[in-house]
Design a protein around this motif. Structure first.
Motif, short mmCIF file in Angstrom:
data_model
loop_
_atom_site.label_atom_id
_atom_site.label_comp_id
_atom_site.label_asym_id
_atom_site.label_seq_id
_atom_site.Cartn_x
_atom_site.Cartn_y
_atom_site.Cartn_z
N ILE A 41 0.78 -1.02 0.11
CA ILE A 41 -0.06 0.05 0.00
C ILE A 41 0.99 1.21 0.03
CG2 ILE A 41 -1.90 -1.34 1.07
CD1 ILE A 41 -1.21 0.48 3.67
N PRO A 42 0.38 2.41 -0.46
CA PRO A 42 1.13 3.47 -0.37
C PRO A 42 1.68 3.94 0.98
CG PRO A 42 -0.91 4.11 -1.87
CD PRO A 42 -0.84 2.76 -1.10
N SER A 43 3.12 3.87 0.94
CA SER A 43 3.83 4.11 2.50
C SER A 43 4.72 5.35 2.07
CB SER A 43 4.49 2.93 2.87
OG SER A 43 3.56 1.96 3.02
N SER A 44 4.60 6.43 3.04
CA SER A 44 5.32 7.65 2.90
C SER A 44 6.88 7.52 3.03
CB SER A 44 4.92 8.46 3.97
OG SER A 44 5.60 9.50 4.05
N GLY A 45 7.39 8.36 2.17
CA GLY A 45 8.99 8.39 2.43
C GLY A 45 9.87 7.58 1.29
N SER A 46 9.33 7.11 0.12
CA SER A 46 10.11 6.20 -0.73
C SER A 46 9.63 6.61 -2.14
CB SER A 46 10.38 5.04 -0.64
OG SER A 46 9.16 4.36 -0.84
N SER A 47 10.64 6.20 -3.18
CA SER A 47 9.96 6.45 -4.63
C SER A 47 8.89 5.43 -5.04
CB SER A 47 11.08 6.20 -5.68
OG SER A 47 11.67 4.90 -5.37
N ALA A 48 8.55 4.67 -4.00
CA ALA A 48 7.41 3.57 -4.34
C ALA A 48 6.46 4.07 -3.35
CB ALA A 48 8.04 2.31 -3.76
N GLN A 49 6.11 5.20 -2.99
CA GLN A 49 5.02 5.42 -2.10
C GLN A 49 3.78 5.72 -2.56
OE1 GLN A 49 6.50 9.19 -0.17
NE2 GLN A 49 5.16 10.46 -1.74
N SER A 50 3.93 5.78 -3.77
CA SER A 50 2.41 5.85 -4.61
C SER A 50 2.04 4.40 -5.15
CB SER A 50 2.55 6.95 -6.08
OG SER A 50 3.76 6.15 -6.81
N GLN A 51 2.71 3.49 -4.81
CA GLN A 51 2.18 2.14 -5.29
C GLN A 51 1.51 1.22 -4.67
OE1 GLN A 51 4.59 1.69 -8.43
NE2 GLN A 51 4.41 3.72 -7.92
N SER A 52 0.59 0.25 -5.33
CA SER A 52 -0.42 -0.56 -4.77
C SER A 52 -0.04 -1.92 -5.36
CB SER A 52 -1.81 0.01 -4.76
OG SER A 52 -1.96 1.04 -3.60
N THR A 53 0.07 -2.90 -4.73
CA THR A 53 0.05 -4.17 -5.62
C THR A 53 -0.90 -5.32 -5.07
OG1 THR A 53 1.95 -5.13 -3.80
CG2 THR A 53 2.63 -3.67 -5.88
N VAL A 54 -0.83 -6.55 -5.70
CA VAL A 54 -1.75 -7.51 -5.14
C VAL A 54 -0.77 -8.79 -5.08
CG1 VAL A 54 -2.74 -8.01 -7.50
CG2 VAL A 54 -4.08 -8.83 -5.23
N SER A 55 -1.16 -9.64 -4.15
CA SER A 55 -0.24 -10.92 -4.18
C SER A 55 -1.02 -12.07 -3.97
CB SER A 55 0.80 -10.80 -2.92
OG SER A 55 1.53 -11.84 -2.59
N LEU A 56 -1.54 -12.73 -5.22
CA LEU A 56 -2.20 -14.09 -4.77
C LEU A 56 -1.56 -15.08 -4.00
CD1 LEU A 56 -4.25 -14.19 -8.31
CD2 LEU A 56 -4.97 -13.17 -6.25
N LEU A 57 -2.31 -15.61 -3.03
CA LEU A 57 -1.86 -16.77 -2.41
C LEU A 57 -0.72 -16.14 -1.31
CD1 LEU A 57 -2.33 -19.86 -4.40
CD2 LEU A 57 -3.83 -18.63 -2.97
#
Length: 883
Positions: free
Chosen positions: A92-108
């Motif tokens: 989920i979007p977490s403050s403080g990195s270049s990936a802070q705008s990212q959301s993903t899904v992880s089946l299983l």
């Protein structure tokens, strides 16, 4: 009054329409005549061959746009995060990195890079901020979606790399007639995470084709640490020894305040820690060093409450435009096209930069030792660090689709995507500026000194993706059950990935930041064949094979075999076996060595200092992470066996058993892996097998220098369990009731205890629930509907301790204890359809304000599984109208 059967048959019509083929009144045919001669063939995720039945040899869960509205989901990422098959491990979007705008899904819970994401059946380009390996769900406009199909089966034989744990196919709107407008606002009771949504859709259709346009705006505010009592800075002498130990008895406070290394061992607070505490916001005074920093007593630190200013969840603000068009050139040839553009802005905040100061001068006001020493400082003079991320994503596709003969259908398409993600970080420490101040005796706190030390960092992540595909499906040959269906096709992918950091960051001259550039290119050529053989009227067997050739690491072939048995029209028994693979990402292969402050539990140091494993705390280690150009593909096997029963009116029951095993898993030999291997006496063997990986200790037993890690092939991963999906509808004079229950139950969550070592079932461990379940209750009467949605997550352990009681590293196991209770949240949505005036809805997410999970010490268990509790109870209201 609604009718269950009618609603389901409309879904079948939507599937056919979304693929650009005439629906031929599928809904009506589905009710009047279920024979293959009367029902239009449709294509379902997991196969390129069209079929009569929605249910086939592989389980597919469908979430429609109507389901989004009924469940009150905020975004595509929010909807998929709550799918039960997304067991754990999403981002989920977490403050403080270049990936802070990212959301993903992880089946299983197998990892986002082992879940393939498709857009209208075509592979989506991976996020460059995530190494090009995982798709950023935050880039997808929710208003443009017609439905999402979730394939719970391996599918590399059809789609290639990454389709190991399953496939998510996002189907966009097409053939839309008219116009619609919707708006919604949401506000949690606690501060932060406010939401606003607005969308507009319009479209026209004619005998020759259609064009659809969608605009979508979504935003969610940031959550600051100080806005929640469990993340706000606090400290307390919980054990009553008269001292407050940093990390052991604090929340949101760091020893990176004004702390020095004592020449006699351990740490020491700055000589002016008291003055800083009295005059500078954030400093909290002298605290005990504690065991978390590797020492056992004696040391002191000068603490800083970083949580007083930092955000833990970043804000997001996205605008998206999507348009699709279809045009019948003639009765046998169709042109189709799609364009999508999105911009996502995200803001996050960190406290002033925390960075080491090597060689604090002997005459510094901080230093009372009379000689230069190293220190750990919070450079408060520079100001708070703000991270601003802007993601631009363009996605275009154009193609032709045609028909010839009595059965043949062909398609050729060109697909191009460009993802340009840029990150700016303000107010970081420039070591060059610090050294300049020291050399010219410029006071660090002066205006000139601060200006010299302030630095702005910049990261540019780009992924250019081109995709050409062609295929043809036809009927040839016949068995007792009917015609044999065939499909043959080919694809060509070209990917250019670049992650570029500013030169000062790459040179290691920035304090409070880390990262290194990576640049690479690869192309992939693939050919695939699939056949569906109706052995009898009751038995159908299908087989597929795909061959992928990569320009950088070689080729991979993947087969699959699936079978369906229908003893009667009410029962389907199905089974599938497939092999899969995941290609190493370009960042895993080519990234430059980067620095990370990595958390791990040093069981070795605790053992040597007489500290029990159960009391051994986590701490940070300096970690250099290398890439590995010699990585090969992961290889997997997926088995699914299940049944579907629909012999009772308006009742559907699906039960499937899955068994996924992945060998040669690409996994980082982490700091924790090295410590665990050392704890079991096999570190030398591990370092010998993988030269260059290293963990060194000083004579006093502390970890010395940088721990060097990298990714290798050699780990193991398994997931076994059951998927259960039950739907039931009750029609009465008082309205229509619908009940749905979906549960994913894991009987095995197998992973290595340390890299290449013994495997263990981690089910029920911290963050690894045994099951997830989702219950939906819908009631429709007249112009009103009430929708109740319940998300449940099984109990998970709070504590995890490495256990090697018999001294044999092959018997390494983590012992789990102190389980938290089942986590349940409820969502309510009320809708009134006022006809021509529009549709009004109000609701509440997390209706009963289920809180976060805390450990025995009262500390927050930070886990994406329980993010609803972090946001808190959220009320929302919306309005929509169709023209």
């Amino acid at each position: 009054m609604k009718n269950i059967t009618f609603r389901k048959s409309l879904t079948a019509a939507a599937v056919a329409a979304s693929l650009g083929f005439p629906a031929l009144a599928v809904a009506q045919d589905a009710q009047e005549d279920s024979s293959a001669e009367q029902v239009e063939r449709i294509q379902v995720t997991g196969s390129r061959i069209k079929r009569v039945d929605l249910e086939g040899a592989s389980p597919v869960q469908v979430i429609t746009a109507e389901d989004f509205n009924e469940q009150g989901r905020v975004s595509v990422a929010d909807a998929l995060r709550n799918v039960t098959a997304n067991s754990f491990g999403s981002f989920i979007p977490s403050s403080g990195s270049s990936a802070q705008s990212q959301s993903t899904v992880s089946l299983l819970g197998a990892g986002s890079d082992r879940t393939l994401i498709l857009l209208d059946g075509k592979r989506m380009a991976g996020s460059p901020s995530l190494g090009g390996a995982s798709v950023n769900l935050s880039s997808i406009p929710m208003a443009a979606i017609e439905r999402i199909e979730i394939l719970k089966d391996g599918a590399s034989a059809v789609y290639g790399s990454d389709a190991i744990a399953g496939v998510i196919n996002i189907i966009l709107k097409k053939d839309y007639e008219g116009a619609s407008f919707s708006v919604q606002v949401g506000r949690p009771e606690a501060d932060g995470a406010d939401t606003r949504q607005l969308s507009f859709s319009t479209g026209i259709t004619s005998d020759k084709g259609s064009i659809t346009f969608v605009y979508d705006h979504q935003e969610r505010g940031a959550i600051f640490d100080k806005a929640r009592e469990y993340t706000a800075p606090s400290m307390e002498d919980t054990n009553g020894d008269g001292l407050i130990s940093i990390y052991d008895e604090t929340v949101g406070i760091s020893y990176y305040g004004a702390t020095l290394e004592n020449p006699d061992g351990g740490l020491a607070a700055s000589a002016i820690c008291g003055d800083l505490t009295a005059n500078v916001d954030g400093f909290v005074g002298v605290l005990d060093q504690g065991s978390a920093l590797g020492g056992v007593g004696g040391g002191e630190v000068c603490g800083f409450a970083y949580a007083g200013v930092s955000a833990n969840q970043a804000s997001t603000n996205r605008d998206s435009v999507m348009t699709s068009a279809q045009y019948d050139i003639n009765e046998n040839l169709e042109l189709f096209a799609r364009g999508m553009f999105s911009r996502n802005d995200s803001f996050g905040r960190y406290a002033p930069p925390a960075a080491p100061w090597d060689g604090v001068p002997a005459d510094s006001e901080h230093n009372s030792f009379g000689e230069p020493v190293d220190g750990y400082f919070r450079w408060h003079e520079i100001g708070n660090r703000d991270g601003e991320v802007t993601d631009y994503q363009q996605d275009y596709m154009v193609g032709l689709r045609g028909y010839f003969g009595e059965t043949a259908e062909w398609e050729v398409s060109y697909h191009k995507a460009r993802l340009d993600y840029r990150s700016v970080g303000r107010y970081y420490l420039s070591y060059a500026g610090l050294y300049t101040n020291e050399y010219f005796d410029i006071p660090l706190g002066s205006e000139e000194g601060v200006d010299n030390m302030r630095s702005t960092i910049y990261t540019e992540n780009v992924n250019d993706f081109e995709h050409i595909s062609a295929g043809i499906g036809w009927s040839f040959g016949e068995l007792s059950g009917g015609l044999i269906q065939h499909y043959f096709g080919g694809e060509f992918y070209d990917q250019e990935f670049a992650s570029k950091y500013d030169a000062q960051s790459e040179a290691g001259l920035i304090g409070g930041s880390a990262g290194n550039s990576a640049v690479g290119q690869r192309d992939t050529t693939a050919f695939f064949y699939e056949a569906s053989l109706p052995v009898t009227d009751q038995i159908n067997v299908s087989a597929a094979y795909r061959w992928d050739d990569y320009s950088d690491f070689g080729s991979q072939g993947t087969p699959s075999v699936k079978a369906e048995y229908r003893p009667n029209e009410d029962l389907l028994i199905r089974a599938s076996w497939s092999e899969g693979f995941r290609a190493p990402s370009l960042s895993e292969l080519l990234a430059s060595t980067s620095f990370s402050a990595t958390f791990a539990t040093d069981y070795v140091a605790c053992r040597d200092n007489g500290i029990a494993a159960a009391d051994c705390p986590e701490r940070q280690f300096d970690n250099l992470i290398e890439s590995n150009k010699n990585l090969g593909p992961e290889e997997s096997t997926y088995i699914n066996v299940g049944a579907v029963y629909s012999g009772i009116d308006n009742l559907s029951i699906k039960v499937d058993y899955f068994d996924l095993e992945v060998d040669n898993v690409i996994s980082e030999i982490t700091v924790q892996s090295l410590i665990n291997a050392e704890y079991g006496g096999v570190l030398d063997q591990l370092e010998s097998n993988y030269p260059g990986v290293q963990l060194n200790r000083a004579p006093d037993g502390s970890v010395e220098g940088d721990v060097i890690t990298r990714s290798e092939n050699g780990s193991f991963l398994s997931r076994k369990g059951f998927d259960v999906d039950v739907e039931y509808g009750i029609e009465s004079d008082y309205g229509l009731f619908e009940v749905g229950l979906v549960t994913t139950y894991l009987t095995e969550t197998g992973e290595d205890v340390y890299f290449g070592g013994p495997t263990q079932d981690f089910t029920n461990g911290p963050g690894t629930p045994e099951w997830r379940s989702q219950l939906t209750l819908n009631y429709f009467v007249g112009d009103f509907s009430i929708n109740w949605n319940t998300d449940a997550i099984a109990s998970t352990a709070e504590d995890s301790v490495l256990d090697i009681a018999d001294g044999n590293p092959e018997n390494f196991r983590y012992a789990f204890s102190n389980h938290n209770g089942t986590y349940i949240t409820h969502n309510l949505n009320l809708v009134y359809d006022a006809g021509n005036i529009g549709r009004f809805n109000i609701g509440a997410r997390n209706l009963f304000d289920k809180g976060v999970i805390k450990d025995d010490a009262g500390f927050w268990v930070d886990d994406t599984l329980y993010n609803a509790g972090h946001i808190g109870r959220e009320f929302y209201a919306g309005y929509s109208i169709d023209f």
